[in-house]
Write a protein that holds these residues in place. Structure first.
Motif, mmCIF file in Angstrom:
data_model
loop_
_atom_site.group_PDB
_atom_site.id
_atom_site.type_symbol
_atom_site.label_atom_id
_atom_site.label_comp_id
_atom_site.label_asym_id
_atom_site.label_seq_id
_atom_site.Cartn_x
_atom_site.Cartn_y
_atom_site.Cartn_z
ATOM 1 N N GLU A 295 0.831 -1.199 0.000
ATOM 2 C CA GLU A 295 0.000 0.000 0.000
ATOM 3 C C GLU A 295 0.873 1.261 0.000
ATOM 4 O O GLU A 295 2.068 1.206 0.288
ATOM 5 N N ASP A 296 0.260 2.393 -0.310
ATOM 6 C CA ASP A 296 0.960 3.682 -0.280
ATOM 7 C C ASP A 296 1.279 4.061 1.163
ATOM 8 O O ASP A 296 0.457 3.893 2.056
ATOM 9 N N TYR A 297 2.488 4.567 1.388
ATOM 10 C CA TYR A 297 2.893 4.949 2.738
ATOM 11 C C TYR A 297 3.425 6.383 2.819
ATOM 12 O O TYR A 297 3.748 6.865 3.907
ATOM 13 N N ASP A 298 3.521 7.089 1.692
ATOM 14 C CA ASP A 298 4.070 8.446 1.702
ATOM 15 C C ASP A 298 3.335 9.366 2.670
ATOM 16 O O ASP A 298 3.946 10.194 3.339
ATOM 17 N N ARG A 299 2.014 9.216 2.766
ATOM 18 C CA ARG A 299 1.212 10.087 3.642
ATOM 19 C C ARG A 299 1.646 9.973 5.107
ATOM 20 O O ARG A 299 1.481 10.892 5.891
ATOM 21 N N LEU A 300 2.239 8.851 5.466
ATOM 22 C CA LEU A 300 2.655 8.627 6.846
ATOM 23 C C LEU A 300 3.985 9.291 7.177
ATOM 24 O O LEU A 300 4.373 9.368 8.330
ATOM 25 N N PHE A 301 4.687 9.754 6.134
ATOM 26 C CA PHE A 301 5.963 10.439 6.337
ATOM 27 C C PHE A 301 5.949 11.829 5.710
ATOM 28 O O PHE A 301 6.957 12.306 5.205
ATOM 29 N N ALA A 302 4.801 12.480 5.754
ATOM 30 C CA ALA A 302 4.647 13.801 5.139
ATOM 31 C C ALA A 302 5.653 14.806 5.694
ATOM 32 O O ALA A 302 6.106 15.699 4.978
ATOM 33 N N ASP A 303 6.033 14.651 6.955
ATOM 34 C CA ASP A 303 6.987 15.588 7.561
ATOM 35 C C ASP A 303 8.404 15.399 7.026
ATOM 36 O O ASP A 303 9.264 16.253 7.220
ATOM 37 N N LEU A 304 8.674 14.301 6.309
ATOM 38 C CA LEU A 304 10.018 14.042 5.782
ATOM 39 C C LEU A 304 10.152 14.305 4.291
ATOM 40 O O LEU A 304 11.262 14.411 3.777
ATOM 41 N N ILE A 305 9.025 14.397 3.594
ATOM 42 C CA ILE A 305 9.062 14.596 2.149
ATOM 43 C C ILE A 305 9.611 15.990 1.843
ATOM 44 O O ILE A 305 9.238 16.976 2.465
ATOM 45 N N ASP A 306 10.521 16.068 0.896
ATOM 46 C CA ASP A 306 11.167 17.311 0.474
ATOM 47 C C ASP A 306 12.016 17.947 1.570
ATOM 48 O O ASP A 306 12.240 19.155 1.566
ATOM 49 N N HIS A 307 12.509 17.159 2.514
ATOM 50 C CA HIS A 307 13.414 17.657 3.558
ATOM 51 C C HIS A 307 14.695 16.842 3.539
ATOM 52 O O HIS A 307 14.663 15.629 3.384
ATOM 53 N N GLU A 308 15.790 17.507 3.703
ATOM 54 C CA GLU A 308 17.077 16.836 3.817
ATOM 55 C C GLU A 308 17.195 16.280 5.240
ATOM 56 O O GLU A 308 16.922 16.984 6.206
ATOM 57 N N PRO A 309 17.576 15.018 5.393
ATOM 58 C CA PRO A 309 17.721 14.462 6.744
ATOM 59 C C PRO A 309 18.764 15.238 7.541
ATOM 60 O O PRO A 309 19.778 15.677 6.988
ATOM 61 N N GLN A 310 18.527 15.406 8.826
ATOM 62 C CA GLN A 310 19.446 16.118 9.706
ATOM 63 C C GLN A 310 19.949 15.171 10.789
ATOM 64 O O GLN A 310 19.173 14.417 11.368
ATOM 65 N N LEU A 311 21.244 15.216 11.048
ATOM 66 C CA LEU A 311 21.804 14.434 12.137
ATOM 67 C C LEU A 311 21.420 15.075 13.466
ATOM 68 O O LEU A 311 21.362 16.307 13.578
ATOM 69 N N PRO A 312 21.210 14.269 14.496
ATOM 70 C CA PRO A 312 20.996 14.842 15.823
ATOM 71 C C PRO A 312 22.269 15.553 16.279
ATOM 72 O O PRO A 312 23.375 15.221 15.832
#
Length: 102
Positions: A75-92
């Motif tokens: 199934e589609d799962y993009d909606r569950l990671f909306a806060d990560l789409i179009d964002h560069e990952p950041q290290l803690p």
């Protein structure tokens, strides 16, 4: 691998608690915590509440688990990671290199 579930305490006697997640209830030990009240969100692993969660963290964990379920079912799962789409990952902060002064 063990997964922790973000559960909500429905009732407790201080040692054991009835916790709920996804419409299912389980009896879990809360002896590692300092008497969490009814309504608290806890991370449960192997029928033991291992730490308290705030509402945002519980929501994010639940969304990640929902995404795993969606992926396994094709199934589609993009909606569950909306806060990560179009964002560069950041290290803690603790994993970032320290700034060296010259």
């Amino acid at each position: 691998m063990c997964l922790g579930l973000p559960m909500t305490i429905v009732e407790t006697d201080g040692r054991l608690a009835v916790c709920e997640y996804g419409g299912q209830q389980r009896c879990v030990s809360v002896m590692l915590l300092s008497e969490p009240p009814v309504g608290s969100k806890v991370l449960v692993s192997i029928d033991t509440a291992v730490r308290l969660l705030d509402d945002d963290e519980a929501r994010l964990i639940a969304q990640a688990l929902d995404a795993l379920h969606a992926i396994l079912n094709g199934e589609d799962y993009d909606r569950l990671f909306a806060d990560l789409i179009d964002h560069e990952p950041q290290l803690p902060n603790h994993l970032r290199e320290p700034v060296r002064l010259r």
